[in-house]
Design an enzyme around this catalytic site. Sequence first.
Site, PDB file in Angstrom:
ATOM      1  N   ARG A  16      -1.545  13.612  -3.668  1.00  0.00           N
ATOM      2  CA  ARG A  16      -1.239  13.806  -5.091  1.00  0.00           C
ATOM      3  C   ARG A  16      -2.422  14.522  -5.755  1.00  0.00           C
ATOM      4  O   ARG A  16      -3.399  14.879  -5.097  1.00  0.00           O
ATOM      5  CB  ARG A  16      -0.981  12.451  -5.763  1.00  0.00           C
ATOM      6  N   ASP A  37      -4.165  11.387   3.744  1.00  0.00           N
ATOM      7  CA  ASP A  37      -4.362  10.415   2.654  1.00  0.00           C
ATOM      8  C   ASP A  37      -4.094   9.020   3.198  1.00  0.00           C
ATOM      9  O   ASP A  37      -3.552   8.868   4.308  1.00  0.00           O
ATOM     10  CB  ASP A  37      -3.392  10.723   1.477  1.00  0.00           C
ATOM     11  N   ASP A  60      -7.768   7.576   6.707  1.00  0.00           N
ATOM     12  CA  ASP A  60      -8.733   6.941   5.795  1.00  0.00           C
ATOM     13  C   ASP A  60     -10.065   7.640   6.026  1.00  0.00           C
ATOM     14  O   ASP A  60     -10.627   7.580   7.126  1.00  0.00           O
ATOM     15  CB  ASP A  60      -8.830   5.448   6.126  1.00  0.00           C
ATOM     16  N   VAL A  61     -10.603   8.297   5.009  1.00  0.00           N
ATOM     17  CA  VAL A  61     -11.809   9.117   5.209  1.00  0.00           C
ATOM     18  C   VAL A  61     -13.052   8.301   5.562  1.00  0.00           C
ATOM     19  O   VAL A  61     -14.071   8.854   5.966  1.00  0.00           O
ATOM     20  CB  VAL A  61     -12.127  10.023   3.984  1.00  0.00           C
ATOM     21  N   ASN A  87     -11.706  16.313  -0.467  1.00  0.00           N
ATOM     22  CA  ASN A  87     -11.231  16.062  -1.831  1.00  0.00           C
ATOM     23  C   ASN A  87     -11.009  14.579  -2.136  1.00  0.00           C
ATOM     24  O   ASN A  87     -11.106  14.171  -3.288  1.00  0.00           O
ATOM     25  CB  ASN A  87      -9.925  16.851  -2.027  1.00  0.00           C
ATOM     26  N   TYR A 152     -20.311   6.070  -9.020  1.00  0.00           N
ATOM     27  CA  TYR A 152     -19.585   7.341  -8.891  1.00  0.00           C
ATOM     28  C   TYR A 152     -20.561   8.510  -9.008  1.00  0.00           C
ATOM     29  O   TYR A 152     -20.552   9.429  -8.186  1.00  0.00           O
ATOM     30  CB  TYR A 152     -18.514   7.420  -9.983  1.00  0.00           C
ATOM     31  N   LYS A 156     -21.518  11.405  -6.207  1.00  0.00           N
ATOM     32  CA  LYS A 156     -21.223  12.824  -6.450  1.00  0.00           C
ATOM     33  C   LYS A 156     -22.495  13.675  -6.442  1.00  0.00           C
ATOM     34  O   LYS A 156     -22.468  14.844  -6.059  1.00  0.00           O
ATOM     35  CB  LYS A 156     -20.439  12.988  -7.753  1.00  0.00           C
ATOM     36  N   THR A 187      -5.081  14.115 -13.771  1.00  0.00           N
ATOM     37  CA  THR A 187      -4.502  13.479 -12.582  1.00  0.00           C
ATOM     38  C   THR A 187      -4.487  11.963 -12.808  1.00  0.00           C
ATOM     39  O   THR A 187      -4.991  11.475 -13.822  1.00  0.00           O
ATOM     40  CB  THR A 187      -5.340  13.759 -11.313  1.00  0.00           C
TER      41      THR A 187
HETATM   42  P1  NAD Z   1      -6.331  11.240  -7.558  1.00  0.00           P
HETATM   43  O1  NAD Z   1      -6.671   9.798  -7.709  1.00  0.00           O
HETATM   44  O2  NAD Z   1      -5.008  11.711  -8.022  1.00  0.00           O
HETATM   45  O3  NAD Z   1      -6.512  11.725  -6.048  1.00  0.00           O
HETATM   46  C1  NAD Z   1      -7.446  11.146  -5.168  1.00  0.00           C
HETATM   47  C2  NAD Z   1      -6.767  11.020  -3.812  1.00  0.00           C
HETATM   48  O4  NAD Z   1      -7.737  10.496  -2.875  1.00  0.00           O
HETATM   49  C3  NAD Z   1      -5.589  10.029  -3.855  1.00  0.00           C
HETATM   50  O5  NAD Z   1      -4.445  10.587  -3.271  1.00  0.00           O
HETATM   51  C4  NAD Z   1      -6.120   8.843  -3.058  1.00  0.00           C
HETATM   52  O6  NAD Z   1      -5.127   8.094  -2.372  1.00  0.00           O
HETATM   53  C5  NAD Z   1      -7.059   9.546  -2.078  1.00  0.00           C
HETATM   54  N1  NAD Z   1      -8.000   8.602  -1.449  1.00  0.00           N
HETATM   55  C6  NAD Z   1      -8.696   7.605  -2.044  1.00  0.00           C
HETATM   56  N2  NAD Z   1      -9.382   6.909  -1.128  1.00  0.00           N
HETATM   57  C7  NAD Z   1      -9.102   7.481   0.080  1.00  0.00           C
HETATM   58  C8  NAD Z   1      -9.504   7.206   1.411  1.00  0.00           C
HETATM   59  N3  NAD Z   1     -10.332   6.176   1.705  1.00  0.00           N
HETATM   60  N4  NAD Z   1      -9.042   8.002   2.414  1.00  0.00           N
HETATM   61  C9  NAD Z   1      -8.195   9.027   2.133  1.00  0.00           C
HETATM   62  N5  NAD Z   1      -7.763   9.322   0.890  1.00  0.00           N
HETATM   63  C10 NAD Z   1      -8.216   8.544  -0.116  1.00  0.00           C
HETATM   64  O7  NAD Z   1      -7.493  12.007  -8.351  1.00  0.00           O
HETATM   65  P2  NAD Z   1      -7.934  13.562  -8.330  1.00  0.00           P
HETATM   66  O8  NAD Z   1      -8.368  13.898  -9.699  1.00  0.00           O
HETATM   67  O9  NAD Z   1      -6.913  14.410  -7.667  1.00  0.00           O
HETATM   68  O10 NAD Z   1      -9.262  13.470  -7.431  1.00  0.00           O
HETATM   69  C11 NAD Z   1      -9.580  14.441  -6.444  1.00  0.00           C
HETATM   70  C12 NAD Z   1     -11.088  14.599  -6.373  1.00  0.00           C
HETATM   71  O11 NAD Z   1     -11.576  15.175  -7.597  1.00  0.00           O
HETATM   72  C13 NAD Z   1     -11.867  13.301  -6.197  1.00  0.00           C
HETATM   73  O12 NAD Z   1     -12.923  13.491  -5.271  1.00  0.00           O
HETATM   74  C14 NAD Z   1     -12.433  13.049  -7.571  1.00  0.00           C
HETATM   75  O13 NAD Z   1     -13.599  12.250  -7.547  1.00  0.00           O
HETATM   76  C15 NAD Z   1     -12.686  14.448  -8.052  1.00  0.00           C
HETATM   77  N6  NAD Z   1     -12.788  14.601  -9.505  1.00  0.00           N
HETATM   78  C16 NAD Z   1     -11.762  14.266 -10.324  1.00  0.00           C
HETATM   79  C17 NAD Z   1     -11.878  14.452 -11.699  1.00  0.00           C
HETATM   80  C18 NAD Z   1     -10.762  14.147 -12.661  1.00  0.00           C
HETATM   81  O14 NAD Z   1     -11.006  14.209 -13.877  1.00  0.00           O
HETATM   82  N7  NAD Z   1      -9.552  13.857 -12.230  1.00  0.00           N
HETATM   83  C19 NAD Z   1     -13.066  14.972 -12.214  1.00  0.00           C
HETATM   84  C20 NAD Z   1     -14.106  15.293 -11.355  1.00  0.00           C
HETATM   85  C21 NAD Z   1     -13.951  15.117  -9.994  1.00  0.00           C
END
Ligand code: NAD
Length: 243
Positions: A16, A37, A60-61, A87, A152, A156, A187
């Site tokens: 997602r 995922d 699982d990463v 990601n 967090y 990062k 998201t």
């Molecule tokens: P999201 O929560 O929709 O997607 C994150 C995905 O990572 C999910 O599908 C989740 O199931 C998966 N995930 C979590 N733990 C996992 C694991 N152990 N193994 C495999 N998959 C796992 O959020 P997003 O916004 O799409 O996040 C994507 C990336 O962007 C992340 O690294 C997040 O930290 C980064 N990010 C997001 C934002 C934001 O505002 N949404 C801002 C900066 C950075």
Amino acid sequence: MNRLDDKVALITGGARGQGAAEAELFVKAGAQVVITDVLDAEGRATAERLGAACEFLHHDVVSEDDWNSVVETIVALHGRLDILVNNAGIFRMVGLIETSLAMWQQMIDINQTGVFLGMRTAAPAMQANSSGSIINISSIAGMRGASVAHAYSASKWAVRGMTKSAAIELAPSGVRVNSVHPGIIDTNMLDEFGPMRDNIESRIPLGRVASADEVGKLVLFLASDDASYCTGQEFVVDGAMTS
Ligand code: NAD
């Protein structure tokens, strides 16, 4: 421009959000894409929606065994691996004093150790072809301090540093490594803001949150040969939040 014909890509956390948006852009650009995922139902549904050029694998990463199995499967099925987007990630809005050791460890395991395992496992498959692109998704929380998200932010910042070290180490073998630093992206992750979500836009100079696609287009550029001289750098996509 930014074409990915004949390239094979692995996107973690692709069920997602930003990962799924990147998978769609990559497929449209001609790549064969494997999304992984821990969310199996959502992952399978996303892969089905994107068609034959997209497959889903459970992953699982945090698991070294999962990483080995995913990369081995991709190379067995497609003969190569050209692009890795690290990601997958989690976000918790908790400051230093309230952060439990368990929460700290989980954040570091998924957001930092997951990226380490990913680069370490995928790089040899890329080196075999003397080319490749690794894109590590960090955050603006890896560009400046974040008082309400201590673990967090730590994870990062680590990703930003690991990216540079890996870029220098892998450059002689033709593998590029960059980090992407999104601002506030629309998201499921934004649910963590709770009621504060309504006020987020007032803190963004551009006046709105970004769509996942707006990050995805930057990731697509870095994945493509158009970015052939970009490595070891951080790329911010944040509507001027860190300006
Ligand atoms: P999201 O929560 O929709 O997607 C994150 C995905 O990572 C999910 O599908 C989740 O199931 C998966 N995930 C979590 N733990 C996992 C694991 N152990 N193994 C495999 N998959 C796992 O959020 P997003 O916004 O799409 O996040 C994507 C990336 O962007 C992340 O690294 C997040 O930290 C980064 N990010 C997001 C934002 C934001 O505002 N949404 C801002 C900066 C950075």
